[in-house]
Design an enzyme around this catalytic site. Structure first.
Site, PDB file in Angstrom:
ATOM      1  N   GLY A  86      61.917 -81.855-114.555  1.00  0.00           N
ATOM      2  CA  GLY A  86      61.682 -83.303-114.822  1.00  0.00           C
ATOM      3  C   GLY A  86      61.393 -84.616-113.828  1.00  0.00           C
TER       4      GLY A  86
ATOM      5  CB  CYS B  64      62.949 -78.035-111.086  1.00  0.00           C
ATOM      6  SG  CYS B  64      62.097 -79.006-109.951  1.00  0.00           S
ATOM      7  CE1 TYR B  65      66.507 -85.226-112.908  1.00  0.00           C
ATOM      8  CE2 TYR B  65      66.600 -84.440-115.630  1.00  0.00           C
ATOM      9  CZ  TYR B  65      66.958 -85.255-114.828  1.00  0.00           C
ATOM     10  OH  TYR B  65      67.592 -85.714-115.543  1.00  0.00           O
TER      11      TYR B  65
ATOM     12  CG  HIS C 240      58.532 -75.820-111.425  1.00  0.00           C
ATOM     13  ND1 HIS C 240      59.052 -75.956-112.413  1.00  0.00           N
ATOM     14  CD2 HIS C 240      58.618 -76.566-109.804  1.00  0.00           C
ATOM     15  CE1 HIS C 240      59.551 -77.542-112.284  1.00  0.00           C
ATOM     16  NE2 HIS C 240      58.525 -77.774-110.658  1.00  0.00           N
TER      17      HIS C 240
ATOM     18  CD  GLU D 201      58.282 -73.929-114.798  1.00  0.00           C
ATOM     19  OE1 GLU D 201      58.713 -72.848-114.617  1.00  0.00           O
ATOM     20  OE2 GLU D 201      58.419 -74.750-114.720  1.00  0.00           O
TER      21      GLU D 201
ATOM     22  CG  ASP E 207      43.564 -75.561-134.895  1.00  0.00           C
ATOM     23  OD1 ASP E 207      43.641 -73.990-134.608  1.00  0.00           O
ATOM     24  OD2 ASP E 207      44.138 -76.475-134.991  1.00  0.00           O
TER      25      ASP E 207
ATOM     26  CE  LYS F 289      42.374 -73.640-131.042  1.00  0.00           C
ATOM     27  NZ  LYS F 289      41.550 -75.378-132.117  1.00  0.00           N
TER      28      LYS F 289
END
Ligand code: XMP
Length: 516
Positions: free
Chosen positions: A55, A82-83, A169, A171, A228, A370
């Site tokens: 963040g 991280c944060y 990170h 991710e 969708d 998606k």
């Protein structure tokens, strides 16, 4: 049975969604939660582990987001990123200080102590950093596991509790062993069962719909032919059968053949009660003389609601309205945890149909991204052309005709667009491009055809091909020049009224994908 959940607490990181995504890719149900989510809510979600996201705040800033202190009493495994690491350490009595050096980008991690979180991760290994502050001291019970040159506490773990933190990170793809680390957290630490498969996703969605709807009420679903709404209709059909009525508003602003494809898929294949409302003339006359992009969108949105309302009223016993709202729509329209997004364009179908229609909303795709929706669609047997088609904006070709929209210009654009799509599909480029389309400009330019000058009644056609993974940012496609040349020649030879074809080489930002 409800799936095991990993709760990703969103402290406002641009990567929070990505963390949830990675978790799902590892076959575990990952959901984003508000930072102050309660232990009760986590229990309701069948949470087996918590990830605290990064963040932008500084943990000691006045309104810096924190998680609830009682989360640490739940005994659930936690991974701070991280944060998230800084919050965890600060709340448990450690120290966070401004880093001596801000660290952005690639760094090298050296592992000093084996830990289940880092099983199979080589040392040294590249990691992606993006931080100013960092943990300067951990509280009792925590020990350092790995470091980088500038960050001595790049990975920490508690010796007696399942608490872990990483300063980098895992991710992002720039941390090549990041997925391994997340997998270790899910499977070595949280003992996940890996049962989050597409079949399970579909079963859960169907169960939720069954729980929400009355057995005898009818359900209306607005169908545009996009991925969708198509997947939403197919899901609802599984639960409600012929109690489902789909409404497709043909606004006359669609591409060639779109309405036929919708009809073929839903009426012929699924045997769904589909009502196509032919409203092309109504939209066109409402748009006469309008050139302002915002006004165009407002008119189209308004007409759509009017037409839809009239059609829906005619359906007796309808109580519910199904919408294909996706997770990113929820976030982008400011209902997520990360705050308001600035309005760049008025997306008429993102806000959905107004509440005054009086229906109860069903949004079965609200938690999905998606590509997950596409996997669900495949599972339900929807055709490839619908699942893998490029996104098409709600206001349709109206925002691709710059200046006034007329029947003739619509027809012209459709013909060019068809040639372009033909060529791109034939050459195998279609699946590699996020969006490929044509924009018609209101300027005339001088050309020469035969021995004559061409000017009157001529148009400039712009080819816009972009690559993008989330449509928030995009780049122009470096398309094969031979193919570009062939498209240009075909357009100018086969479509009377075009004497110039140009290629748009703008990225987003600063441009947007659509021209209006
Ligand atoms: P922009 O032009 O904002 O487009 O970069 C981002 C993505 O959104 C699509 N788009 C829309 N989609 N209703 C939609 O459903 C709309 O009003 C709308 N306007 C733009 C655009 O095609 C691209 O995929």
């Amino acid at each position: 049975m409800k799936p095991q959940t990993i709760a990703v607490l969103d402290f406002g990181s641009q990567y929070a969604q990505l963390i949830a995504r990675r978790v799902r890719d590892l076959r575990v149900h990952g959901v984003l939660c508000a930072p102050d989510v309660s232990p009760d809510e986590l229990r309701r979600l069948h949470t087996v582990g918590i990830i605290l996201s990064g963040g932008p705040a500084s943990v000691y800033a006045e309104d810096a987001p924190r998680c609830r202190a009682d989360l640490f009493q739940t005994g659930l495994p936690m991974l701070g990123i991280c944060y998230g690491l800084q919050v965890m350490c600060a709340m448990l009595g450690g120290n966070v200080g401004a880093g001596r050096l801000h660290e952005y980008g690639r760094s090298e991690l050296t592992i000093d102590k084996p830990n289940p979180l880092l099983e199979g991760v080589p040392s040294p290994t590249p990691v992606w950093m993006s931080h100013g502050d960092m943990v300067s001291a951990v509280s009792e019970g925590f020990e350092p596991i790995a470091r980088t040159k500038t960050c001595p506490l790049a990975v920490v773990a508690h010796t007696g509790k399942p608490l872990f933190g990483v300063q980098f990170h895992p991710e992002v793809t720039h941390t090549p062993h990041g997925t391994r680390l997340l997998r270790n957290f899910l499977y070595n630490v949280c003992r996940c069962d890996g049962g989050w498969t597409v079949g399970r996703v579909v079963d859960n969605i169907l169960e939720d719909i069954r729980n929400q709807v009355d057995n005898d009420a009818r359900i209306i679903c607005g169908l545009s032919g996009g991925v969708d709404s198509s997947v939403t209709a197919a899901l609802l059909h599984r639960v409600a059968g012929d109690r489902l009525v789909c409404i497709c508003v043909d606004n006359g602003l669609m591409r060639q053949g779109e309405i036929e494809l919708v009809r073929k898929t839903f009426t012929d294949h699924f045997r769904i009660d589909l009502r196509v409302v032919d409203a092309g003339e109504r939209f066109l006359s409402a748009l006469t003389g309008v050139t302002n992009p915002r006004t165009k969108r407002q008119i189209i949105g308004r007409e759509f609601i009017e037409v839809f309302k009239a059609e829906a009223k005619a359906i007796d016993g309808a109580k519910y309205l199904a919408q294909g709202t996706l997770y990113p729509d929820v976030i982008e329209s400011g209902h997520g945890h990360a705050g308001e997004a600035a309005e760049i364009k008025l997306h008429h179908n993102v806000g959905g149909l107004p509440k005054e229609l009086g229906f109860e909303l069903i949004e079965p795709l609200r938690d999905l991204f998606k590509d997950e929706v596409r996997r669900v669609g495949e599972h339900l047997g929807l055709p490839y052309e619908i699942l893998w088609r490029h996104p098409f904006p709600g206001p349709g070709l109206a925002v691709r005709i710059i200046g006034e929209i007329t029947a003739a210009r619509l027809e012209l654009l459709r013909r060019i667009d068809t040639i372009v799509l033909d060529e791109i599909v034939a050459e195998g480029w279609y699946p590699k491009i996020a969006q490929a389309f044509v924009v018609l400009l209101p300027v005339r330019t001088v050309g020469v055809m035969g021995d004559e000058q061409s000017y009157e009644d001529q148009h400039v056609a712009v080819l816009r091909f972009v690559e993008s993974s989330d449509f928030m940012t995009a780049d122009w496609v470096h398309l094969d020049h031979e193919l570009l040349g062939r498209i240009s020649t075909r357009v100018m030879n086969e479509v009377a009224g075009v004497n110039r074809v140009v290629y748009d080489i703008s990225s987003k930002p600063p441009s947007t994908i659509e021209w209006e």
